[in-house]
Write a protein that holds these residues in place. Sequence first.
Motif, PDB file in Angstrom:
ATOM      1  N   PHE A  48     -37.063  83.797 -40.323  1.00 40.29           N
ATOM      2  CA  PHE A  48     -36.562  83.360 -39.222  1.00 40.29           C
ATOM      3  C   PHE A  48     -35.217  84.516 -38.521  1.00 40.29           C
ATOM      4  N   ASP A  49     -34.629  84.946 -39.569  1.00 43.91           N
ATOM      5  CA  ASP A  49     -33.512  85.869 -38.946  1.00 43.91           C
ATOM      6  C   ASP A  49     -33.937  87.045 -38.772  1.00 43.91           C
ATOM      7  N   GLN A  50     -35.116  87.439 -38.670  1.00 48.07           N
ATOM      8  CA  GLN A  50     -35.708  88.596 -38.252  1.00 48.07           C
ATOM      9  C   GLN A  50     -36.200  88.513 -36.757  1.00 48.07           C
ATOM     10  N   LEU A  51     -36.164  87.112 -36.193  1.00 50.93           N
ATOM     11  CA  LEU A  51     -36.583  86.844 -35.038  1.00 50.93           C
ATOM     12  C   LEU A  51     -35.574  86.945 -33.890  1.00 50.93           C
ATOM     13  N   ALA A  52     -35.848  87.644 -32.599  1.00 47.31           N
ATOM     14  CA  ALA A  52     -34.754  87.576 -31.763  1.00 47.31           C
ATOM     15  C   ALA A  52     -34.646  86.306 -30.996  1.00 47.31           C
ATOM     16  N   THR A  53     -35.564  85.316 -31.187  1.00 49.63           N
ATOM     17  CA  THR A  53     -35.677  84.067 -30.502  1.00 49.63           C
ATOM     18  C   THR A  53     -34.849  83.103 -31.392  1.00 49.63           C
ATOM     19  N   MET A  54     -34.170  82.158 -30.619  1.00 50.13           N
ATOM     20  CA  MET A  54     -33.236  81.258 -31.406  1.00 50.13           C
ATOM     21  C   MET A  54     -34.224  80.176 -31.857  1.00 50.13           C
ATOM     22  N   VAL A  55     -34.076  79.722 -33.170  1.00 51.65           N
ATOM     23  CA  VAL A  55     -34.818  78.857 -33.953  1.00 51.65           C
ATOM     24  C   VAL A  55     -34.076  77.965 -34.749  1.00 51.65           C
ATOM     25  N   ALA A  56     -34.428  76.589 -34.599  1.00 50.92           N
ATOM     26  CA  ALA A  56     -33.608  75.531 -35.518  1.00 50.92           C
ATOM     27  C   ALA A  56     -34.850  74.631 -35.775  1.00 50.92           C
ATOM     28  N   LEU A  57     -34.446  74.333 -37.103  1.00 51.06           N
ATOM     29  CA  LEU A  57     -35.520  73.430 -37.754  1.00 51.06           C
ATOM     30  C   LEU A  57     -34.485  72.051 -37.721  1.00 51.06           C
ATOM     31  N   VAL A  58     -35.251  71.166 -36.960  1.00 50.83           N
ATOM     32  CA  VAL A  58     -34.363  69.762 -36.951  1.00 50.83           C
ATOM     33  C   VAL A  58     -35.223  68.627 -37.359  1.00 50.83           C
ATOM     34  N   ARG A  59     -34.287  67.506 -37.875  1.00 47.43           N
ATOM     35  CA  ARG A  59     -34.941  66.317 -38.146  1.00 47.43           C
ATOM     36  C   ARG A  59     -35.266  65.502 -37.008  1.00 47.43           C
ATOM     37  N   PRO A  60     -36.133  64.491 -36.900  1.00 41.67           N
ATOM     38  CA  PRO A  60     -36.370  63.807 -35.744  1.00 41.67           C
ATOM     39  C   PRO A  60     -35.288  62.875 -35.201  1.00 41.67           C
ATOM     40  N   ASP A  61     -34.049  62.637 -35.975  1.00 47.37           N
ATOM     41  CA  ASP A  61     -32.818  62.042 -35.674  1.00 47.37           C
ATOM     42  C   ASP A  61     -31.708  63.210 -35.083  1.00 47.37           C
ATOM     43  N   GLY A  62     -32.344  64.531 -35.072  1.00 51.05           N
ATOM     44  CA  GLY A  62     -31.509  65.493 -34.247  1.00 51.05           C
ATOM     45  C   GLY A  62     -30.696  66.453 -35.325  1.00 51.05           C
ATOM     46  N   ARG A  63     -30.765  66.096 -36.703  1.00 47.85           N
ATOM     47  CA  ARG A  63     -29.822  66.882 -37.493  1.00 47.85           C
ATOM     48  C   ARG A  63     -30.594  68.021 -37.895  1.00 47.85           C
TER      49      ARG A  63
END
Length: 71
Positions: free
Chosen positions: A17-32
Amino acid sequence: MNAAAPAAPAPPGFEAFDQLATMVALVRPDGRCLQANSALENTLGLSRRSLQRGSIFDWLADPGQLRETLL
């Protein structure tokens, strides 16, 4: 002009994921936030640790539609 501090390394299994220029976030359904890549860190100006302490709903001006989608 100060250069941004380098992002903390990704935990094992998330390095790609750190190789991507695109912003990535993995989140739980509660938003965490479970994981964020360096592009997201740099764009928001927050550390990965700070992002993981918060909720994705705090980052958006109008999180209503995303909240409905996740929940």
